[in-house]
Scaffold this motif. Structure first.
Motif, mmCIF file in Angstrom:
data_model
loop_
_atom_site.group_PDB
_atom_site.id
_atom_site.type_symbol
_atom_site.label_atom_id
_atom_site.label_comp_id
_atom_site.label_asym_id
_atom_site.label_seq_id
_atom_site.Cartn_x
_atom_site.Cartn_y
_atom_site.Cartn_z
ATOM 1 N N ILE A 51 0.839 -1.192 0.000
ATOM 2 C CA ILE A 51 0.000 0.000 0.000
ATOM 3 C C ILE A 51 0.876 1.245 0.000
ATOM 4 O O ILE A 51 0.639 2.207 -0.737
ATOM 5 N N CYS A 54 3.096 1.558 -3.525
ATOM 6 C CA CYS A 54 2.470 1.783 -4.830
ATOM 7 C C CYS A 54 2.510 3.255 -5.204
ATOM 8 O O CYS A 54 1.883 4.091 -4.539
ATOM 9 N N GLN A 56 1.158 4.741 -7.678
ATOM 10 C CA GLN A 56 -0.109 5.192 -8.255
ATOM 11 C C GLN A 56 -1.252 5.173 -7.234
ATOM 12 O O GLN A 56 -2.395 5.502 -7.586
ATOM 13 N N LYS A 57 -0.955 4.762 -5.985
ATOM 14 C CA LYS A 57 -1.981 4.637 -4.946
ATOM 15 C C LYS A 57 -3.106 3.696 -5.392
ATOM 16 O O LYS A 57 -4.283 3.908 -5.085
ATOM 17 N N ARG A 60 -5.237 -0.638 -2.059
ATOM 18 C CA ARG A 60 -6.053 -0.138 -0.953
ATOM 19 C C ARG A 60 -6.587 -1.303 -0.137
ATOM 20 O O ARG A 60 -6.912 -2.355 -0.686
ATOM 21 N N ASN A 208 -5.752 6.879 8.764
ATOM 22 C CA ASN A 208 -5.953 7.680 7.548
ATOM 23 C C ASN A 208 -7.436 7.861 7.249
ATOM 24 O O ASN A 208 -7.872 8.926 6.810
#
Length: 573
Positions: A51, A54, A56-57, A60, A208
Motif C-alpha cells: 500500500i 504503490c 499510483q496509490k 487499498r 488515515n
C-alpha cells in the motif's frame, strides 16, 4: 476479494512485487493482455507495505468507513477503541484533544486500547518464562508463522492481542455495544475476522480513514479543548506500541527470573530471525521474543499519518505522552474488569505451491532467451531477486514471461529494427545536436552512403540542416520538398520531433519519377497550348480574309444588280 485489492490505477510497474518480502503478489495479464497486480490473500500477511510502495496509490485495503459513517449519521451508539499509537500517527498538536474530536464526530464513548494491553501483559506474566515464547500481539508476525512457518506455531504465545482483550472487556460490560477499532495496522481487520475472535470488534478504521472523516466534516481540530478518555487510565501500557514496549512492562519480572529476551522490528529483520529459528539454527533461543513487522513498532504502521516525521520523533511523542499520563488506574473497588478468557489458538494455514523441476525452469528461462547462466542478468526489474526465482513464479502462476524487462526491450528493439529495415522510404534519426543516430537501408541507398560511416556524424554530412533546425526550434512537424542535384533526386520530406525525447525523425520519399513525369506533362501541356493558340490565330486570319472577300463580292454584286434593275425599269417605260 482479499483484504488488500488493486484498483484500476495499476500501471504494472512491479514495485509491489519488489517490496513484498513473501512474494504474495500475482501479475495477471487478463483477457486484454494488460498486466495487473493482484494480492494473493492465501500468501499475504497483510503487512501493508505494498500500500505504501504503490506510486499510483492503486493498492487499498478493504474499508469499513462507509458503514461507520452510516451508523454515525443514524445516531447509533458506537464506542471508539483507539490504538495507543495515535499519539504519533495523527497530526494533533495536543494528543488529549482526540477524545473531544471523536465525540464531535458522533462516537458515544472513546477508550484507549492500552486497557487491553495491560490485561495481555498480566496474561504473559501468568504464563511465565519456562520456555521460549514468541510474542503474538503483532498480527503480521502471526500470519507469517501460520502461513509460511507453521512449524513455529508451538512457540507462539497463546494470548490474544490488546485489541481483542479490550474489545472483549467492552462487550462484556455492554453486550449490545458497537465497537470500532481505530489503528495504523492493516492486518487488524483480518485479525478481527478470524474464527474465535469475532466477539470483540465490529468495524475497523485506519488512522488515515479517521482523518478523512474529520476533513469531510470540516472540523477545526486546533480549536478543540482537551478531554479525558472513557474507561480506565492504563498509563503504564501506553508504551506498548513502541518497539520493546511490552518488554519494558515485564522487565522486572524477566530480571527476577534471570531470563533473556529479544526485541526486533522490521519485516526483513523479523523474517531473517524467523527463518533461522525454523531451521533450528538458533540454539537456546530467548525465553521471550518480541517481533514487530513494522520498523519501530506500531508507531510506524502503514495506515498512519505523519510518516514524513522521523521514527525517532514519533517514538519520542509516545514516550512523552506516556511520561505525562499521571497515575495508572486499571481498576478500582467500584469498577472491576470482568474475568475474560484471553487465550487463543493458532492454525496451520500454509499453502504449498507446486515447484518446477530443473528442466522446467530451464524451459521457462529459454523463453526469454536465457539459455546459459551467463545470460541470466538477475537485474531484479521484474520484482524477483533472480531470473530463476522469477521462472519459478511463472510456473506457479504468479508471474508472466513478459515481465522480463531486458528481454522485452531486446524484443522491442528487434521488432523496431525489422520495421525500419523493411521501410521503403528513407528514415534518418538525429538528436538535438544534429548528430545522426540511426539510418535505415533505404536512406543508405537514397543518399549513397553507409550507416557505418555516417552514424555519429552531423546531418550536414548528408544534407542542409535547415529543416531539422526548424523542427528542433519550433517543436512542430514540417512537410516539404527537397532537391538534391548532386544525387539527381527530389524528395518529399516529413520531419517531426519525438515527444518527451531529444530525437527528431526525418522520413524522405523519393518523388523524382513523379517530378519528372510532372515536368514532362507540364511541357506537353505548354506545347499543346502554344500550338492551339497558333491554330486559333491562323483560323482567325483565314476567317477574316474570307469575310473580307465575301464582303467585296457582295458589294460588287449589289452594284451590278442595281444597275440591271434600273435598266429593266427604263425599258419598261
Amino acid at each position: 476479494m482479499g483484504l488488500i485489492y488493486t484498483g484500476a490505477k495499476c500501471r504494472d510497474c512491479y514495485r509491489c512485487v519488489r517490496i513484498c518480502k513473501l512474494k504474495a503478489i500475482r501479475i495477471n495479464s487478463g483477457d486484454k493482455g494488460k498486466f495487473h497486480a493482484q494480492v494473493m490473500d492465501e500468501l499475504c500477511v497483510h503487512c501493508g507495505q505494498c500500500i505504501l510502495a504503490c506510486p499510483q496509490k492503486a493498492k487499498r485495503p478493504v474499508s469499513d468507513l462507509q458503514q461507520v459513517q452510516q451508523l454515525l449519521t443514524e445516531g447509533t451508539p458506537i464506542i471508539a477503541m483507539v490504538a495507543a499509537s495515535f499519539v504519533s500517527a495523527l497530526p494533533l498538536k495536543n494528543p488529549n484533544v482526540l477524545p473531544t474530536l471523536l465525540r464531535k464526530l458522533g462516537f458515544a464513548e472513546v477508550q484507549e486500547t492500552s486497557t487491553g494491553a495491560g490485561l495481555v501483559t498480566q496474561k504473559y506474566l501468568e504464563l511465565g518464562f519456562d520456555r521460549p515464547m514468541l510474542v503474538s500481539y503483532c498480527p503480521v508476525i502471526v500470519n507469517i508463522i501460520e502461513r509460511h512457518y507453521p512449524e513455529l506455531i508451538p512457540m507462539l504465545a497463546p494470548v490474544v492481542t490488546p485489541m481483542i482483550a479490550h474489545g472483549r472487556v467492552i462487550k462484556a460490560v455492554n453486550p449490545t455495544a458497537r465497537v470500532v477499532y481505530i489503528s495504523p495496522c492493516a492486518a487488524k481487520r483480518d485479525e478481527a475476522q478470524l474464527l474465535g475472535v469475532k466477539d470483540s470488534v465490529d468495524y475497523f478504521l485506519g488512522f488515515n480513514e479517521l482523518w478523512q472523516l474529520v476533513e469531510e466534516k470540516g472540523i477545526d481540530v486546533d480549536s478543540l479543548s482537551p478531554s479525558s478518555f472513557d474507561g480506565f487510565n492504563p498509563c503504564q501500557d501506553r508504551i506498548f506500541p513502541v518497539e520493546g514496549g511490552m518488554i519494558w512492562t515485564v522487565a522486572d519480572e524477566l530480571k527476577q527470573a534471570g531470563e533473556d529476551f529479544i526485541t526486533m522490528s522490521g519485516m526483513e529483520n523479523c523474517l531473517e530471525f524467523i527463518d533461522h529459528l525454523s531451521k533450528q539454527e538458533i540454539t537456546n533461543p530467548p525465553k521471550l521474543m518480541e517481533l514487530w513487522a513494522c520498523r519501530g513498532g506500531c508507531i510506524n504502521g502503514p495506515l498512519s499519518l505523519c510518516r514524513d516525521q522521523s521514527l525517532f520523533m514519533r517514538q519520542r511523542k509516545v514516550l512523552e505522552y506516556y511520561g505525562s499520563s499521571g497515575s495508572c488506574v486499571l481498576e478500582t473497588k467500584e469498577t472491576k474488569l470482568p474475568e475474560l478468557d484471553l487465550s487463543r489458538s493458532f492454525t496451520n494455514r500454509k499453502v504449498t505451491l507446486p515447484y518446477p523441476s530443473e528442466q522446467e525452469i530451464k524451459e521457462i528461462l529459454a523463453k526469454t532467451g536465457k539459455l546459459t547462466p551467463g545470460q541470466e542478468f538477475n537485474c531484479g526489474n521484474c520484482g524477483y531477486n533472480s531470473c530463476r526465482e522469477k521462472a519459478v513464479a511463472v510456473y506457479q502462476g504468479k508471474a508472466e514471461i513478459e515481465m522480463c524487462i531486458p528481454y522485452m526491450r531486446k524484443r522491442a528493439e528487434s521488432m523496431s529494427n525489422l520495421v525500419m529495415a523493411a521501410m521503403p522510404n528513407a528514415i534518418i534519426v538525429v538528436n538535438k545536436n544534429l548528430d545522426i543516430l540511426e539510418i535505415n537501408p533505404a536512406a543508405e541507398k537514397m543518399f549513397n552512403c553507409s550507416a557505418s560511416s555516417i552514424v555519429g556524424q552531423r546531418i550536414l554530412a548528408l544534407m542542409p540542416a535547415n529543416n531539422f533546425i526548424q523542427v528542433i526550434q519550433n517543436g512542430e512537424m514540417i512537410n516539404t520538398t527537397g532537391t538534391y542535384p548532386d544525387l539527381g533526386i527530389v524528395t518529399r520530406e516529413i520531419i517531426f520531433p519525438v515527444k518527451n525525447t531529444n530525437l527528431v525523425v526525418g522520413i524522405f520519399i523519393d518523388i523524382t519519377p513523379e517530378k519528372r513525369q510532372r515536368e514532362q506533362f507540364d511541357l506537353v501541356k505548354s506545347q499543346t497550348i502554344q500550338q492551339a493558340q497558333e491554330v486559333i490565330e491562323r483560323q482567325m486570319m483565314v476567317a477574316q480574309e474570307i469575310a473580307g472577300l465575301l464582303g467585296e463580292a457582295t458589294a460588287e454584286t449589289k452594284v451590278q444588280l442595281s444597275k440591271l434593275i434600273k435598266l429593266m425599269r427604263q425599258e419598261t417605260l
